[in-house]
Design an enzyme around this catalytic site. Structure first.
Site, mmCIF file in Angstrom:
data_model
loop_
_atom_site.group_PDB
_atom_site.id
_atom_site.type_symbol
_atom_site.label_atom_id
_atom_site.label_comp_id
_atom_site.label_asym_id
_atom_site.label_seq_id
_atom_site.Cartn_x
_atom_site.Cartn_y
_atom_site.Cartn_z
ATOM 1 N N GLY A 73 0.779 -1.314 0.161
ATOM 2 C CA GLY A 73 -0.138 -0.020 0.129
ATOM 3 C C GLY A 73 0.844 1.210 -0.252
ATOM 4 O O GLY A 73 0.516 2.133 -0.779
ATOM 5 N N THR A 74 2.072 1.238 0.688
ATOM 6 C CA THR A 74 2.783 2.280 0.761
ATOM 7 C C THR A 74 3.622 2.690 -0.547
ATOM 8 O O THR A 74 3.523 3.855 -1.168
ATOM 9 C CB THR A 74 3.948 2.028 1.645
ATOM 10 N N GLN A 182 -8.365 2.440 4.407
ATOM 11 C CA GLN A 182 -9.337 1.777 5.540
ATOM 12 C C GLN A 182 -10.613 1.670 5.137
ATOM 13 O O GLN A 182 -11.752 1.209 5.767
ATOM 14 C CB GLN A 182 -9.357 2.755 6.792
ATOM 15 N N SER A 199 -4.599 -1.117 0.528
ATOM 16 C CA SER A 199 -3.733 -2.251 0.788
ATOM 17 C C SER A 199 -4.231 -3.494 1.275
ATOM 18 O O SER A 199 -5.387 -3.462 1.831
ATOM 19 C CB SER A 199 -2.868 -1.660 2.022
ATOM 20 N N ALA A 200 -4.045 -4.526 0.686
ATOM 21 C CA ALA A 200 -4.806 -5.675 0.918
ATOM 22 C C ALA A 200 -4.642 -6.287 2.211
ATOM 23 O O ALA A 200 -5.885 -6.800 2.774
ATOM 24 C CB ALA A 200 -4.131 -6.969 -0.349
ATOM 25 N N HIS A 201 -3.772 -5.997 3.255
ATOM 26 C CA HIS A 201 -3.811 -6.735 4.434
ATOM 27 C C HIS A 201 -4.722 -5.943 5.384
ATOM 28 O O HIS A 201 -5.011 -6.301 6.369
ATOM 29 C CB HIS A 201 -2.490 -6.803 5.111
ATOM 30 N N CYS A 325 4.001 8.799 21.475
ATOM 31 C CA CYS A 325 4.583 9.183 22.701
ATOM 32 C C CYS A 325 5.251 8.053 23.341
ATOM 33 O O CYS A 325 4.583 7.562 24.385
ATOM 34 C CB CYS A 325 3.445 9.800 23.348
#
Length: 383
Positions: A73-74, A182, A199-201, A325
């Site tokens: 996906g990236t 998403q 993105s498939a996962h 954080c």
């Protein structure tokens, strides 16, 4: 440690769909050859690739020749952003994006800016929704080559007004790239975009498969060195077994999406209400109505986020955090920071097809004690 771990981080990676597993195993036998060759094994692989492309395109409502499979996906996002900018460089070098985009978009924007381009981040309100007036003003500015908008926040679940943002882009003559990671496989994809990524996962497919869709008529030029695979949009050999599994699982997930949304949304509503009522000094963030059906994020005052995630893990709950954080970065999430909400002690819960009501009830029963114990350890008492 609980005897039955509960996985609640589908927004990062959903458990592998049974259909994906079946398709993956079958494709390992028939899809190992190079589909670009002419011999028998290659022709069989080519049939699998063509069928996967057609099935995925049909699910998305696009043409098969508009769709390319990428290694992640990236990679798809980087190609969408950098390719969209390259294709429109005669127009200008301006990039508009929401301030809450995924880091893949922000890193592509940084690369663009380092090469002399300009970037205009558009702010969001306290619910994580973009300021449409600011968006419209930004995309109408001179020299804007591309606009990018996430379909729904991966951190807080707020669904963005993509149709309205797309209308502003169309009025300005600016193509819109949408990060739909998403949304695809969970909800209908909003209209009006020129480039789309997923993105498939995220929907229960295997890791290592991304989707890049470039609408016909969109000015887009590959930012990568020349390669004749996947219509020249992404280099390298396609992970064919992964692609076949991704296509099969996407069809299954999309078929069940409405029923799953109807099942999971009330569970998320329950989490939102119970956490707010039963854990002192907590802020449930994101839009309570215009949101993804499976995702909820909240932040706990006086609690270290990393300690909270480890404590939940010890009790058998796998959750994520929208906040960075932690000891690795010491910086709050850029999304929570942009929204102006509490980021300390942040927990993101994202449900999936295997999540049960009992899983949610167990989490809700154990969370208040875990938070109270961490606060006591930190010397914060009497809340």
């Amino acid at each position: 440690m609980s005897a039955s771990p509960v996985y609640l981080d589908a927004a990062t990676a959903a458990p592998l769909h049974p259909v994906a597993r079946q398709a993956l195993l079958a494709a390992l036998d028939d899809g190992w050859a190079d589909p670009a060759r002419l011999y028998t094994q290659a022709r069989r692989a080519r049939l699998l690739l063509d069928a996967a492309r057609e099935a995925t395109a049909a699910t998305l409502g696009v043409r098969p020749d508009e769709l390319s499979f990428t290694p992640s996906g990236t990679t798809a996002v980087h190609a969408a952003v950098l390719g969209g900018l390259t294709g429109r460089r005669r127009v200008g070098a301006g990039l508009v994006h929401s301030v809450i985009e995924h880091s893949a978009v922000l890193h592509a924007a940084e690369k663009h800016a380092a090469g002399g381009g300009t970037t205009t981040p558009v702010p969001v309100d306290r619910l994580g929704r973009i300021d449409l007036d600011a968006w419209s003003e930004a995309v109408h500015a001179p020299g804007v080559a591309l606009a990018v908008l996430i379909a729904a926040s991966h951190e807080v679940g707020t669904v963005q007004p993509v149709a309205e943002a797309a209308a502003a882009c169309a009025d300005a003559g600016v193509p819109l790239a949408v990060d739909a990671a998403q949304v695809v496989g969970r909800a209908p994809v909003p209209a009006g975009w020129s480039v789309l990524t997923a993105s498939a996962h995220k929907w229960g497919g295997p890791p290592g498969v991304g989707l890049l869709v470039v609408r016909k008529g969109t000015r887009w030029v590959s930012p990568w060195p020349a390669d004749d695979r996947e219509s020249g949009r992404t280099p390298g050999a396609v992970n064919l077994p992964g692609v076949v599994a991704a296509a099969a699982s996407l069809r299954a997930a999309a078929t069940d999406a409405a029923a799953e949304a109807a099942r999971l949304a009330p569970l998320v509503d329950r989490i939102r209400a119970r956490v707010a009522a039963e854990v002192p000094d907590v802020e449930v963030v994101g839009d309570p109505e215009r949101r993804l059906p499976h995702l909820v994020t909240f932040s706990c005052l006086y609690v270290d986020g990393e300690a909270l995630l480890h404590a939940l893990d010890r009790r058998g709950f796998a959750v994520s955090s929208g906040s960075s954080c932690t000891s690795s970065t010491l910086r709050p999430s850029h999304v929570l920071e942009a929204m102006g909400v509490l980021s300390h002690g942040n927990v993101r819960i994202s449900l999936h097809r295997e999540t049960t009501e009992a899983d949610v009830e167990r989490f809700l029963a154990e969370l208040p004690g875990i938070v109270a114990g961490l606060r006591a350890d930190a010397g914060v008492v009497g809340l």
